[in-house]
Design an enzyme around this catalytic site. Structure first.
Site, PDB file in Angstrom:
ATOM      1  CG  ASN A 131      -1.847  -1.194   1.251  1.00  0.00           C
ATOM      2  OD1 ASN A 131      -2.391  -1.564   0.221  1.00  0.00           O
ATOM      3  ND2 ASN A 131      -2.017  -1.816   2.408  1.00  0.00           N
ATOM      4  CB  VAL A 162       2.813   1.430   9.288  1.00  0.00           C
ATOM      5  CG1 VAL A 162       4.194   1.598   9.922  1.00  0.00           C
ATOM      6  CG2 VAL A 162       1.815   0.892  10.314  1.00  0.00           C
ATOM      7  CG  HIS A 187       4.482  -2.081   5.423  1.00  0.00           C
ATOM      8  ND1 HIS A 187       4.437  -0.724   5.647  1.00  0.00           N
ATOM      9  CD2 HIS A 187       3.193  -2.486   5.327  1.00  0.00           C
ATOM     10  CE1 HIS A 187       3.184  -0.325   5.709  1.00  0.00           C
ATOM     11  NE2 HIS A 187       2.396  -1.371   5.501  1.00  0.00           N
TER      12      HIS A 187
HETATM   13  P1  AMP Z   1      -0.616  -0.714   5.871  1.00  0.00           P
HETATM   14  O1  AMP Z   1      -2.097  -0.481   6.031  1.00  0.00           O
HETATM   15  O2  AMP Z   1      -0.238  -1.239   4.516  1.00  0.00           O
HETATM   16  O3  AMP Z   1       0.195   0.489   6.287  1.00  0.00           O
HETATM   17  O4  AMP Z   1      -0.263  -1.903   6.839  1.00  0.00           O
HETATM   18  C1  AMP Z   1       0.174  -1.735   8.142  1.00  0.00           C
HETATM   19  C2  AMP Z   1       0.112  -3.088   8.763  1.00  0.00           C
HETATM   20  O5  AMP Z   1       0.866  -3.075   9.948  1.00  0.00           O
HETATM   21  C3  AMP Z   1      -1.296  -3.561   9.134  1.00  0.00           C
HETATM   22  O6  AMP Z   1      -1.598  -4.771   8.451  1.00  0.00           O
HETATM   23  C4  AMP Z   1      -1.224  -3.747  10.651  1.00  0.00           C
HETATM   24  O7  AMP Z   1      -1.998  -4.831  11.106  1.00  0.00           O
HETATM   25  C5  AMP Z   1       0.260  -3.958  10.861  1.00  0.00           C
HETATM   26  N1  AMP Z   1       0.757  -3.629  12.189  1.00  0.00           N
HETATM   27  C6  AMP Z   1       0.515  -2.499  12.899  1.00  0.00           C
HETATM   28  N2  AMP Z   1       1.168  -2.541  14.080  1.00  0.00           N
HETATM   29  C7  AMP Z   1       1.843  -3.730  14.115  1.00  0.00           C
HETATM   30  C8  AMP Z   1       2.697  -4.356  15.070  1.00  0.00           C
HETATM   31  N3  AMP Z   1       3.018  -3.771  16.242  1.00  0.00           N
HETATM   32  N4  AMP Z   1       3.197  -5.578  14.769  1.00  0.00           N
HETATM   33  C9  AMP Z   1       2.881  -6.179  13.605  1.00  0.00           C
HETATM   34  N5  AMP Z   1       2.095  -5.636  12.666  1.00  0.00           N
HETATM   35  C10 AMP Z   1       1.571  -4.416  12.913  1.00  0.00           C
END
Ligand code: AMP
Length: 114
Positions: A87, A96, A100
């Protein structure tokens, strides 16, 4: 980056369920899995998003696919396949702001947007 959640995970300040680590990358299980296997692969270098990649990052990005395939092999889902999602930015739904790659696997993933 001080305030970056994933940088804190890299530094060990926030725990994660680690799947893979080398000098340049870390992979860990997503805290809110959307499939039986949902792994996030991140560069240790803080890059906000795909849109923030610099020419210097090309080599690093070339390597990430090798890391993903290695994880697929080690975790046993290479044969059955997987989906890779990145994303990017507001319209891409990125929450985030540390680049990733989502790896989703472990079942037929159903409806495709594309
Ligand atoms: P995005 O929406 O592509 O930015 O994805 C962010 C991802 O980070 C989501 O799928 C969340 O569930 C994941 N996420 C957020 N905090 C954590 C954490 N502490 N450990 C593992 N995954 C996380």
């Amino acid at each position: 980056m001080e305030d970056c959640l994933f940088c804190k995970i890299i530094k060990g300040e926030i725990p994660c369920s680690k799947v893979y680590e080398d000098e340049e990358f870390l992979a860990f299980n997503d805290i809110n899995p959307k499939a039986p296997i949902h792994i996030l692969v991140i560069p240790k270098k803080h890059i906000e998003s795909l849109a923030h990649l610099k020419e210097d990052d090309e080599k690093l990005m070339g390597k990430i696919y090798g890391v993903i395939n290695k994880i697929a092999q080690e975790k046993g889902f290479k044969q059955d396949g997987y989906r890779l999602i990145v994303n990017c930015g507001k319209n891409g739904g990125q929450e985030v702001m540390h680049l990733h790659f989502h790896i989703l696997a472990g079942k037929p993933l159903g409806e495709k947007i594309i």
